[in-house]
Motif scaffolding. Structure first.
Motif, PDB file in Angstrom:
ATOM      1  N   LYS A 139       0.821  -1.212   0.000  1.00 50.67           N
ATOM      2  CA  LYS A 139       0.000   0.000   0.000  1.00 50.67           C
ATOM      3  C   LYS A 139       0.857   1.265   0.000  1.00 50.67           C
ATOM      4  O   LYS A 139       0.573   2.213  -0.720  1.00 50.67           O
ATOM      5  N   TYR A 140       1.882   1.274   0.821  1.00 58.03           N
ATOM      6  CA  TYR A 140       2.760   2.443   0.938  1.00 58.03           C
ATOM      7  C   TYR A 140       4.137   2.050   0.414  1.00 58.03           C
ATOM      8  O   TYR A 140       4.917   1.444   1.113  1.00 58.03           O
ATOM      9  N   ARG A 141       4.437   2.402  -0.780  1.00 60.00           N
ATOM     10  CA  ARG A 141       5.662   1.952  -1.439  1.00 60.00           C
ATOM     11  C   ARG A 141       6.880   2.821  -1.131  1.00 60.00           C
ATOM     12  O   ARG A 141       7.886   2.727  -1.794  1.00 60.00           O
ATOM     13  N   SER A 142       6.798   3.618  -0.118  1.00 60.54           N
ATOM     14  CA  SER A 142       7.898   4.500   0.242  1.00 60.54           C
ATOM     15  C   SER A 142       8.860   3.802   1.211  1.00 60.54           C
ATOM     16  O   SER A 142       8.425   3.156   2.169  1.00 60.54           O
ATOM     17  N   PRO A 143      10.172   3.942   0.992  1.00 57.83           N
ATOM     18  CA  PRO A 143      11.122   3.369   1.959  1.00 57.83           C
ATOM     19  C   PRO A 143      11.014   4.031   3.329  1.00 57.83           C
ATOM     20  O   PRO A 143      11.377   3.439   4.333  1.00 57.83           O
ATOM     21  N   TRP A 144      10.487   5.269   3.363  1.00 57.91           N
ATOM     22  CA  TRP A 144      10.312   5.955   4.645  1.00 57.91           C
ATOM     23  C   TRP A 144       9.244   5.272   5.495  1.00 57.91           C
ATOM     24  O   TRP A 144       9.227   5.423   6.715  1.00 57.91           O
ATOM     25  N   ILE A 145       8.384   4.530   4.861  1.00 52.26           N
ATOM     26  CA  ILE A 145       7.371   3.763   5.597  1.00 52.26           C
ATOM     27  C   ILE A 145       7.824   2.317   5.727  1.00 52.26           C
ATOM     28  O   ILE A 145       7.658   1.705   6.776  1.00 52.26           O
ATOM     29  N   ALA A 146       8.417   1.768   4.661  1.00 53.81           N
ATOM     30  CA  ALA A 146       8.796   0.353   4.656  1.00 53.81           C
ATOM     31  C   ALA A 146       9.807   0.018   5.749  1.00 53.81           C
ATOM     32  O   ALA A 146       9.644  -0.970   6.464  1.00 53.81           O
ATOM     33  N   VAL A 147      10.820   0.826   5.882  1.00 51.23           N
ATOM     34  CA  VAL A 147      11.877   0.524   6.851  1.00 51.23           C
ATOM     35  C   VAL A 147      11.341   0.488   8.284  1.00 51.23           C
ATOM     36  O   VAL A 147      11.563  -0.484   9.004  1.00 51.23           O
ATOM     37  N   PRO A 148      10.600   1.523   8.743  1.00 50.80           N
ATOM     38  CA  PRO A 148      10.086   1.434  10.119  1.00 50.80           C
ATOM     39  C   PRO A 148       9.074   0.303  10.314  1.00 50.80           C
ATOM     40  O   PRO A 148       9.033  -0.318  11.376  1.00 50.80           O
ATOM     41  N   VAL A 149       8.256   0.026   9.283  1.00 49.35           N
ATOM     42  CA  VAL A 149       7.280  -1.066   9.402  1.00 49.35           C
ATOM     43  C   VAL A 149       8.009  -2.395   9.573  1.00 49.35           C
ATOM     44  O   VAL A 149       7.689  -3.192  10.457  1.00 49.35           O
ATOM     45  N   ILE A 150       8.993  -2.642   8.722  1.00 45.53           N
ATOM     46  CA  ILE A 150       9.738  -3.904   8.801  1.00 45.53           C
ATOM     47  C   ILE A 150      10.507  -3.998  10.113  1.00 45.53           C
ATOM     48  O   ILE A 150      10.439  -5.021  10.814  1.00 45.53           O
ATOM     49  N   LEU A 151      11.227  -2.949  10.474  1.00 52.17           N
ATOM     50  CA  LEU A 151      12.000  -2.977  11.720  1.00 52.17           C
ATOM     51  C   LEU A 151      11.088  -3.134  12.938  1.00 52.17           C
ATOM     52  O   LEU A 151      11.399  -3.898  13.866  1.00 52.17           O
ATOM     53  N   GLY A 152       9.959  -2.437  12.934  1.00 53.22           N
ATOM     54  CA  GLY A 152       9.010  -2.564  14.049  1.00 53.22           C
ATOM     55  C   GLY A 152       8.476  -3.989  14.175  1.00 53.22           C
ATOM     56  O   GLY A 152       8.393  -4.540  15.278  1.00 53.22           O
ATOM     57  N   ALA A 153       8.121  -4.578  13.053  1.00 52.45           N
ATOM     58  CA  ALA A 153       7.607  -5.952  13.078  1.00 52.45           C
ATOM     59  C   ALA A 153       8.692  -6.935  13.508  1.00 52.45           C
ATOM     60  O   ALA A 153       8.424  -7.873  14.270  1.00 52.45           O
ATOM     61  N   LEU A 154       9.924  -6.728  13.046  1.00 55.31           N
ATOM     62  CA  LEU A 154      11.028  -7.614  13.445  1.00 55.31           C
ATOM     63  C   LEU A 154      11.266  -7.548  14.950  1.00 55.31           C
ATOM     64  O   LEU A 154      11.443  -8.576  15.610  1.00 55.31           O
TER      65      LEU A 154
END
Length: 168
Positions: free
Chosen positions: A41-56
Protein backbone atom coordinates in the motif's frame (compact mmCIF):
# COMPACT_ATOMS: atom_id res chain seq x y z
CA UNK A 1 -9.49 -12.86 9.09
CA UNK A 2 -9.06 -16.53 8.16
CA UNK A 3 -5.46 -16.50 9.38
CA UNK A 4 -6.58 -14.92 12.66
CA UNK A 5 -9.27 -17.58 13.09
CA UNK A 6 -6.82 -20.41 12.37
CA UNK A 7 -4.24 -18.84 14.71
CA UNK A 8 -6.79 -18.61 17.52
CA UNK A 9 -8.11 -22.14 16.95
CA UNK A 10 -4.56 -23.50 16.93
CA UNK A 11 -3.25 -21.69 19.99
CA UNK A 12 -4.36 -24.00 22.80
CA UNK A 13 -3.38 -27.20 20.95
CA UNK A 14 -0.04 -25.53 20.09
CA UNK A 15 0.55 -24.63 23.73
CA UNK A 16 -0.35 -28.13 24.88
CA UNK A 17 1.64 -29.96 22.20
CA UNK A 18 4.71 -27.84 21.57
CA UNK A 19 5.33 -24.65 23.50
CA UNK A 20 3.38 -23.69 26.62
CA UNK A 21 4.67 -20.11 26.46
CA UNK A 22 4.69 -19.36 22.71
CA UNK A 23 2.41 -18.16 19.95
CA UNK A 24 1.89 -20.53 17.03
CA UNK A 25 3.34 -19.91 13.58
CA UNK A 26 0.05 -18.69 12.14
CA UNK A 27 0.43 -15.53 14.24
CA UNK A 28 3.82 -15.08 12.56
CA UNK A 29 2.19 -15.51 9.15
CA UNK A 30 -0.58 -13.09 10.12
CA UNK A 31 1.86 -10.35 11.12
CA UNK A 32 3.98 -11.05 8.02
CA UNK A 33 0.88 -10.72 5.85
CA UNK A 34 0.01 -7.40 7.51
CA UNK A 35 3.55 -6.16 6.82
CA UNK A 36 3.22 -7.16 3.15
CA UNK A 37 -0.11 -5.35 2.89
CA UNK A 38 1.43 -2.18 4.33
CA UNK A 39 4.47 -2.45 2.05
CA UNK A 40 2.25 -2.89 -1.00
CA UNK A 41 0.00 0.00 0.00
CA UNK A 42 2.76 2.44 0.94
CA UNK A 43 5.66 1.95 -1.44
CA UNK A 44 7.90 4.50 0.24
CA UNK A 45 11.12 3.37 1.96
CA UNK A 46 10.31 5.96 4.65
CA UNK A 47 7.37 3.76 5.60
CA UNK A 48 8.80 0.35 4.66
CA UNK A 49 11.88 0.52 6.85
CA UNK A 50 10.09 1.43 10.12
CA UNK A 51 7.28 -1.07 9.40
CA UNK A 52 9.74 -3.90 8.80
CA UNK A 53 12.00 -2.98 11.72
CA UNK A 54 9.01 -2.56 14.05
CA UNK A 55 7.61 -5.95 13.08
CA UNK A 56 11.03 -7.61 13.44
CA UNK A 57 11.46 -6.18 16.94
CA UNK A 58 7.90 -7.16 17.88
CA UNK A 59 8.43 -10.71 16.62
CA UNK A 60 11.67 -11.03 18.58
CA UNK A 61 10.24 -9.52 21.79
CA UNK A 62 6.95 -11.44 21.87
CA UNK A 63 6.92 -15.24 21.83
CA UNK A 64 6.15 -15.59 18.10
CA UNK A 65 7.04 -18.97 16.63
CA UNK A 66 10.15 -18.51 14.46
CA UNK A 67 10.68 -14.97 15.79
CA UNK A 68 11.90 -12.48 13.18
CA UNK A 69 13.05 -15.39 10.99
CA UNK A 70 9.45 -15.92 9.84
CA UNK A 71 9.03 -12.37 8.56
CA UNK A 72 12.48 -12.28 6.98
CA UNK A 73 11.76 -15.51 5.09
CA UNK A 74 8.41 -14.14 3.89
CA UNK A 75 10.18 -10.98 2.67
CA UNK A 76 12.78 -13.09 0.86
CA UNK A 77 10.07 -15.04 -0.96
CA UNK A 78 8.08 -11.91 -1.77
CA UNK A 79 10.81 -9.63 -3.06
CA UNK A 80 13.64 -11.76 -4.45
CA UNK A 81 13.80 -13.41 -7.85
CA UNK A 82 13.86 -17.23 -7.88
CA UNK A 83 17.61 -17.39 -8.58
CA UNK A 84 18.27 -15.52 -5.29
CA UNK A 85 15.83 -17.50 -3.09
CA UNK A 86 18.22 -20.31 -2.22
CA UNK A 87 21.29 -18.15 -1.44
CA UNK A 88 19.20 -15.67 0.59
CA UNK A 89 17.38 -18.43 2.48
CA UNK A 90 20.68 -20.18 3.16
CA UNK A 91 22.24 -16.92 4.44
CA UNK A 92 19.21 -16.36 6.68
CA UNK A 93 19.55 -19.89 8.03
CA UNK A 94 23.25 -19.33 8.76
CA UNK A 95 22.52 -16.10 10.61
CA UNK A 96 19.91 -17.80 12.77
CA UNK A 97 22.16 -20.82 13.26
CA UNK A 98 24.75 -18.56 14.87
CA UNK A 99 22.20 -16.29 16.59
CA UNK A 100 19.85 -18.95 18.03
CA UNK A 101 21.66 -22.22 17.36
CA UNK A 102 18.86 -23.39 15.02
CA UNK A 103 20.68 -26.31 13.40
CA UNK A 104 17.54 -28.16 12.33
CA UNK A 105 16.31 -25.02 10.52
CA UNK A 106 19.02 -25.59 7.90
CA UNK A 107 16.80 -28.34 6.48
CA UNK A 108 14.19 -25.73 5.53
CA UNK A 109 16.33 -24.91 2.51
CA UNK A 110 15.19 -28.14 0.80
CA UNK A 111 11.67 -26.94 -0.14
CA UNK A 112 13.16 -23.62 -1.26
CA UNK A 113 15.45 -25.48 -3.66
CA UNK A 114 12.41 -27.19 -5.19
CA UNK A 115 10.46 -23.94 -5.40
CA UNK A 116 13.34 -22.02 -6.97
CA UNK A 117 14.76 -24.62 -9.34
CA UNK A 118 11.77 -26.70 -10.37
CA UNK A 119 9.02 -24.18 -11.20
CA UNK A 120 7.18 -26.57 -13.52
CA UNK A 121 6.95 -29.18 -10.77
CA UNK A 122 5.89 -26.53 -8.28
CA UNK A 123 3.12 -25.28 -10.61
CA UNK A 124 1.87 -28.86 -10.94
CA UNK A 125 1.80 -29.27 -7.15
CA UNK A 126 -0.04 -25.93 -6.80
CA UNK A 127 -2.62 -27.21 -9.27
CA UNK A 128 -3.71 -29.96 -6.89
CA UNK A 129 -6.96 -28.86 -5.31
CA UNK A 130 -8.25 -29.96 -1.95
CA UNK A 131 -11.34 -28.81 -0.09
CA UNK A 132 -10.86 -25.47 1.66
CA UNK A 133 -11.94 -26.92 4.98
CA UNK A 134 -9.14 -29.49 4.76
CA UNK A 135 -6.49 -26.78 4.26
CA UNK A 136 -7.91 -24.48 6.90
CA UNK A 137 -8.37 -27.19 9.52
CA UNK A 138 -5.12 -29.08 9.01
CA UNK A 139 -2.90 -27.01 11.32
CA UNK A 140 -5.26 -26.84 14.34
CA UNK A 141 -6.36 -30.46 13.92
CA UNK A 142 -2.85 -31.88 13.70
CA UNK A 143 -1.79 -29.77 16.71
CA UNK A 144 -4.77 -31.13 18.65
CA UNK A 145 -3.71 -34.68 17.76
CA UNK A 146 -0.14 -33.92 18.92
CA UNK A 147 -1.44 -32.41 22.17
CA UNK A 148 -3.65 -35.43 22.90
CA UNK A 149 -0.75 -37.77 22.12
CA UNK A 150 1.57 -35.79 24.40
CA UNK A 151 -0.95 -35.85 27.25
CA UNK A 152 -1.53 -39.59 26.81
CA UNK A 153 2.20 -40.28 26.53
CA UNK A 154 3.46 -38.07 29.33
CA UNK A 155 0.44 -37.68 31.58
CA UNK A 156 -1.46 -34.63 32.66
CA UNK A 157 1.64 -32.61 33.56
CA UNK A 158 1.00 -30.24 30.66
CA UNK A 159 0.53 -26.63 31.65
CA UNK A 160 0.28 -23.41 29.73
CA UNK A 161 2.06 -20.35 31.08
CA UNK A 162 -0.57 -17.79 30.01
CA UNK A 163 1.25 -14.87 31.67
CA UNK A 164 4.38 -15.42 29.57
CA UNK A 165 2.27 -15.31 26.41
CA UNK A 166 1.63 -11.61 26.91
CA UNK A 167 4.87 -10.54 28.59
CA UNK A 168 7.03 -8.22 26.56
Amino acid sequence: MRLLLIALLSQIPYNLALDPAGWNVVFSLLLSGAVLLLLDKYRSPWIAVPVILGALVLMDRLPFDYNAYGLLLVLIFRYLRPKWLVPAHFALNLIFLFYYGWLVQLLSIIPTIFIAYTPALWRKIEGVRAPRLLWRSFYPVHLTILAVWKILQFGNGVSIDWRSLINI
